[in-house]
Design a protein around this motif. Structure first.
Motif, PDB file in Angstrom:
ATOM      1  N   UNK A 159     -23.972   6.612 -18.933  1.00  0.00           N
ATOM      2  CA  UNK A 159     -24.189   5.196 -18.654  1.00  0.00           C
ATOM      3  C   UNK A 159     -24.500   4.896 -17.206  1.00  0.00           C
ATOM      4  N   UNK A 160     -24.543   3.598 -16.900  1.00  0.00           N
ATOM      5  CA  UNK A 160     -24.829   3.129 -15.541  1.00  0.00           C
ATOM      6  C   UNK A 160     -23.635   2.355 -15.002  1.00  0.00           C
ATOM      7  N   UNK A 161     -23.586   2.234 -13.682  1.00  0.00           N
ATOM      8  CA  UNK A 161     -22.485   1.497 -13.058  1.00  0.00           C
ATOM      9  C   UNK A 161     -22.448   0.056 -13.540  1.00  0.00           C
ATOM     10  N   UNK A 162     -23.622  -0.564 -13.684  1.00  0.00           N
ATOM     11  CA  UNK A 162     -23.662  -1.961 -14.130  1.00  0.00           C
ATOM     12  C   UNK A 162     -23.070  -2.130 -15.524  1.00  0.00           C
ATOM     13  N   UNK A 163     -23.418  -1.204 -16.425  1.00  0.00           N
ATOM     14  CA  UNK A 163     -22.898  -1.275 -17.794  1.00  0.00           C
ATOM     15  C   UNK A 163     -21.390  -1.119 -17.819  1.00  0.00           C
ATOM     16  N   UNK A 164     -20.880  -0.139 -17.083  1.00  0.00           N
ATOM     17  CA  UNK A 164     -19.433   0.084 -17.050  1.00  0.00           C
ATOM     18  C   UNK A 164     -18.708  -1.070 -16.375  1.00  0.00           C
ATOM     19  N   UNK A 199     -15.163   7.462 -16.002  1.00  0.00           N
ATOM     20  CA  UNK A 199     -16.431   7.882 -16.604  1.00  0.00           C
ATOM     21  C   UNK A 199     -17.607   7.363 -15.774  1.00  0.00           C
ATOM     22  N   UNK A 200     -17.521   6.128 -15.343  1.00  0.00           N
ATOM     23  CA  UNK A 200     -18.585   5.514 -14.527  1.00  0.00           C
ATOM     24  C   UNK A 200     -18.897   6.344 -13.281  1.00  0.00           C
ATOM     25  N   UNK A 201     -17.865   6.856 -12.648  1.00  0.00           N
ATOM     26  CA  UNK A 201     -18.039   7.509 -11.346  1.00  0.00           C
ATOM     27  C   UNK A 201     -18.314   9.003 -11.437  1.00  0.00           C
TER      28      UNK A 201
END
Length: 263
Positions: free
Chosen positions: A125-130, A188-190
């Motif tokens: 995923x992407x930071x924005x989504x998370x 997960x994001x990072x």
């Protein structure tokens, strides 16, 4: 339920199977608990010692202050193995659990007899989504996402054929602690293991779901291609392939575990 104390964390775990048998650690996906592995535990515990646990912030394990990091979650696994005096083990993780497995394969290869990385990617995923999901859960609780998320865990056919399983998984997600869920979303994001996969030296099997909308199989192909000698298996399932395609998943896992260890 037995617990292990790891600093400020109380880690819930379950051990099944013959005491002196090889140990297989099963690591849950985001928003679930150790019971997601019931189909595999039933099969594996005839020959293996099955160690399941609730990831930090999930199930009956403590919700410590977040955000978390995959390294932190990986070190929790090592602390659990140390507490139970398990020198080395096989590790099977799905989605977030697969990312934990990647970290272990890269940083604790001497403790890993083999890795099974399921429905996962080096970066998810992407930071924005998370960040949007974290905000939703913190402000509105797990009910804000539960139905939408669970319907992405399974194929449309499975949703139609197994409504009782879908509802049970939805209830599991609703019961997940929002703070722990959000803290693991940040982990997960990072995480990004794209440049480090070649350092994972344990024998590895990558399992993907052909109908997985959360982590398309192309991402799993990249993981398999990045780990030296890794094998790849694609099942006719969506994200929680261990539940949707339980017999095929369990058979593949058993086949992998029964292969002779490299000398």
């Amino acid at each position: 339920m037995p617990f292990v104390e790891v600093g400020d964390l109380r880690l819930n775990y379950r051990f099944d199977g013959p005491q002196k048998a090889p140990v297989v650690v099963l690591s849950n996906s985001l928003g679930t608990n150790l019971s997601m592995w019931d189909p595999q535990a039933t099969v594996l515990c005839e020959k293996f010692c099955v160690l399941r646990y609730d990831t930090r912030g999930h199930g009956l394990s403590t919700v410590t202050p977040g955000p978390y990091a995959i390294e932190q979650l990986g070190r929790d696994v090592l602390a659990l193995l140390d507490a139970l005096e398990v020198e080395s083990a096989y590790f099977c993780g799905l989605s977030m659990g697969g990312m934990i497995g990647m970290w272990l394969g890269i940083h604790a290869a001497n403790r890993m007899k083999g890795l099974v990385l399921c429905n996962t990617a080096a970066k998810i995923g992407t930071a924005d989504t998370w960040n949007a999901r974290i905000k939703d859960v913190k402000e509105r609780g797990m009910a804000a996402i539960a139905t939408t998320v669970v319907l992405r865990w399974f194929s449309e056919d499975f949703v139609k054929k197994s409504p009782e399983v879908i509802e049970a998984m939805r209830q599991m997600l609703l019961q997940a602690p929002p703070g722990g869920y959000a803290a693991c979303c940040a982990a997960v994001r990072d995480a990004d293991f794209s440049q480090d996969l070649s350092r994972a030296t344990a024998r590895t099997l990558v399992i993907a779901g052909a109908q997985d909308p959360v982590i398309p199989s192309a991402h799993a192909h990249l993981v398999a291609g990045g780990i030296p000698g890794a094998s790849y298996l694609e099942l006719q399932a969506a994200h929680l392939s261990n539940i949707e395609a339980a017999p095929q998943f369990s058979a593949a896992l058993l086949k992998f575990l029964n292969q002779p260890e490299a000398k």
